[in-house]
Write a protein that holds these residues in place. Sequence first.
Motif, mmCIF file in Angstrom:
data_model
loop_
_atom_site.group_PDB
_atom_site.id
_atom_site.type_symbol
_atom_site.label_atom_id
_atom_site.label_comp_id
_atom_site.label_asym_id
_atom_site.label_seq_id
_atom_site.Cartn_x
_atom_site.Cartn_y
_atom_site.Cartn_z
ATOM 1 N N VAL A 158 0.841 -1.203 0.000
ATOM 2 C CA VAL A 158 0.000 0.000 0.000
ATOM 3 C C VAL A 158 0.877 1.254 0.000
ATOM 4 N N LEU A 159 1.924 1.258 0.814
ATOM 5 C CA LEU A 159 2.822 2.406 0.867
ATOM 6 C C LEU A 159 3.543 2.602 -0.469
ATOM 7 N N ALA A 160 3.871 1.514 -1.147
ATOM 8 C CA ALA A 160 4.525 1.617 -2.452
ATOM 9 C C ALA A 160 3.590 2.252 -3.474
ATOM 10 N N HIS A 161 2.315 1.894 -3.410
ATOM 11 C CA HIS A 161 1.321 2.503 -4.297
ATOM 12 C C HIS A 161 1.231 4.006 -4.049
ATOM 13 N N GLU A 162 1.175 4.393 -2.779
ATOM 14 C CA GLU A 162 1.079 5.816 -2.454
ATOM 15 C C GLU A 162 2.343 6.566 -2.835
ATOM 16 N N GLN A 163 3.487 5.906 -2.791
ATOM 17 C CA GLN A 163 4.723 6.532 -3.248
ATOM 18 C C GLN A 163 4.644 6.819 -4.744
ATOM 19 N N GLU A 165 -12.356 7.893 -16.253
ATOM 20 C CA GLU A 165 -11.301 7.217 -17.004
ATOM 21 C C GLU A 165 -9.923 7.708 -16.568
ATOM 22 N N LEU A 166 -9.779 9.001 -16.369
ATOM 23 C CA LEU A 166 -8.500 9.543 -15.922
ATOM 24 C C LEU A 166 -8.150 9.061 -14.516
ATOM 25 N N LEU A 167 -9.162 8.936 -13.647
ATOM 26 C CA LEU A 167 -8.915 8.405 -12.304
ATOM 27 C C LEU A 167 -8.434 6.960 -12.364
ATOM 28 N N VAL A 168 -9.059 6.174 -13.228
ATOM 29 C CA VAL A 168 -8.650 4.776 -13.384
ATOM 30 C C VAL A 168 -7.206 4.701 -13.858
ATOM 31 N N LEU A 169 -6.869 5.494 -14.867
ATOM 32 C CA LEU A 169 -5.509 5.482 -15.402
ATOM 33 C C LEU A 169 -4.501 5.968 -14.378
ATOM 34 N N ARG A 170 -4.904 6.927 -13.558
ATOM 35 C CA ARG A 170 -4.024 7.390 -12.477
ATOM 36 C C ARG A 170 -3.708 6.255 -11.512
ATOM 37 N N GLU A 171 -4.739 5.503 -11.135
ATOM 38 C CA GLU A 171 -4.529 4.395 -10.199
ATOM 39 C C GLU A 171 -3.741 3.261 -10.835
ATOM 40 N N LEU A 172 -3.990 2.991 -12.118
ATOM 41 C CA LEU A 172 -3.224 1.956 -12.812
ATOM 42 C C LEU A 172 -1.744 2.323 -12.870
ATOM 43 N N ARG A 173 -1.474 3.600 -13.055
ATOM 44 C CA ARG A 173 -0.085 4.049 -13.120
ATOM 45 C C ARG A 173 0.604 3.899 -11.764
ATOM 46 N N GLU A 225 -12.138 14.505 -2.730
ATOM 47 C CA GLU A 225 -11.189 14.120 -3.771
ATOM 48 C C GLU A 225 -10.157 15.206 -4.027
ATOM 49 N N ILE A 226 -10.445 16.428 -3.583
ATOM 50 C CA ILE A 226 -9.582 17.556 -3.885
ATOM 51 C C ILE A 226 -8.251 17.398 -3.152
ATOM 52 N N CYS A 227 -7.175 17.431 -3.920
ATOM 53 C CA CYS A 227 -5.817 17.310 -3.367
ATOM 54 C C CYS A 227 -5.601 15.976 -2.660
ATOM 55 N N CYS A 228 -6.326 14.945 -3.049
ATOM 56 C CA CYS A 228 -6.192 13.637 -2.403
ATOM 57 C C CYS A 228 -6.062 12.560 -3.468
ATOM 58 N N ALA A 229 -5.053 11.698 -3.321
ATOM 59 C CA ALA A 229 -4.878 10.530 -4.185
ATOM 60 C C ALA A 229 -4.775 9.316 -3.276
ATOM 61 N N ALA A 230 -5.838 8.520 -3.242
ATOM 62 C CA ALA A 230 -5.917 7.407 -2.302
ATOM 63 C C ALA A 230 -5.910 6.070 -3.028
ATOM 64 N N LEU A 231 -5.527 5.025 -2.295
ATOM 65 C CA LEU A 231 -5.482 3.682 -2.877
ATOM 66 C C LEU A 231 -6.841 3.265 -3.392
ATOM 67 N N GLY A 232 -7.899 3.535 -2.620
ATOM 68 C CA GLY A 232 -9.257 3.146 -3.007
ATOM 69 C C GLY A 232 -10.034 4.292 -3.586
ATOM 70 N N ARG A 240 -7.865 -3.043 -12.459
ATOM 71 C CA ARG A 240 -6.585 -2.858 -11.774
ATOM 72 C C ARG A 240 -5.937 -4.198 -11.440
ATOM 73 N N ILE A 241 -6.727 -5.159 -11.001
ATOM 74 C CA ILE A 241 -6.174 -6.467 -10.668
ATOM 75 C C ILE A 241 -5.670 -7.178 -11.923
ATOM 76 N N GLU A 242 -6.449 -7.081 -13.017
ATOM 77 C CA GLU A 242 -6.019 -7.687 -14.274
ATOM 78 C C GLU A 242 -4.708 -7.071 -14.755
#
Length: 286
Positions: free
Chosen positions: A150-155, A188-196, A226-233, A251-253
């Motif tokens: 989880v910490l690696a994702h947030e990094q 779509e942009l949120l999904v791509l952000r999380e995939l990245r 959501e403003i100024c926040c990027a969370a795992l979920g 994301r899992i795929e």
Amino acid sequence: MHLLMILIVLAVAWWLRCSWNQPQGSWSLRWRRSLFLFLFPPLLIFMTAIAVLCMGTQGQMGGMYTGWVSYVLALLFLVFFALLCIKLAFQGLQSVKSARNCSLVNLGDRQARLLQTDALFAGQIGFWQPELVVSQGLVQTLSPNHFESVLAHEQGHYYYRDTFWFFWLGWVRSCTAWLPNTEPLWEELLVLRELRADSYAALQVDPLLLAESLVLVVGSSPVLSEICCAALGSSSVGDAYGGRCLRLEQRIEALLAPPESTPEIQQSWNGFILAFLPLLTVIFHT
């Protein structure tokens, strides 16, 4: 003439947004297409409003007289955009202030703010230099290996400055909520952000561990701004359960599939130069 120019630009912006369809292809292609269709129409409108404002209410353009109606309309557009920016900036500062009210804890070689809740949450909150915020429930529930994933994702969110870039994209979203496909493009942009961010984390931890962490955390996070926040979920406040499941499945795929080159949000800005064409009309105003 200015009013005609505004109407043409609005028609072009509407047509471009209507041309969006369900995402297909590689990450790079999805980034370029979604970012262009999300950002280019409002940028075109914004530049047109500035051009009309610079030309004023007097004079001629293309042999046609200009008037005050287009000038006032352009001014209202720009005032509306500015007020929305101020509102979102204030809400973002409130989020940052709330995060900084949480106690500071050490997580190995990292520092984080501890959110006093049993819900499972981890996110970056801030602007250019965001702070890591984790919940007490997350620390107590996840195993050390899952917690590290989880910490690696947030990094990853920190590395790509997602909180900064998506603050401005969120402003564009608010300004153009009346244009078609604003919400689907934002999702779509949120999904791509999380995939990245997932891809970044998968280079440091076992992708399977991260996928398991996603299953545990996504959907159980508290509802935060959501403003100024990027969370795992990360998900929209009004997000339906089916939409969350679909994005989680994507994301899992992606984590279990062979790695793909990670796109940069700053890529392919050349196409946006066309949005500045309305500024050239100023030289034809006499």
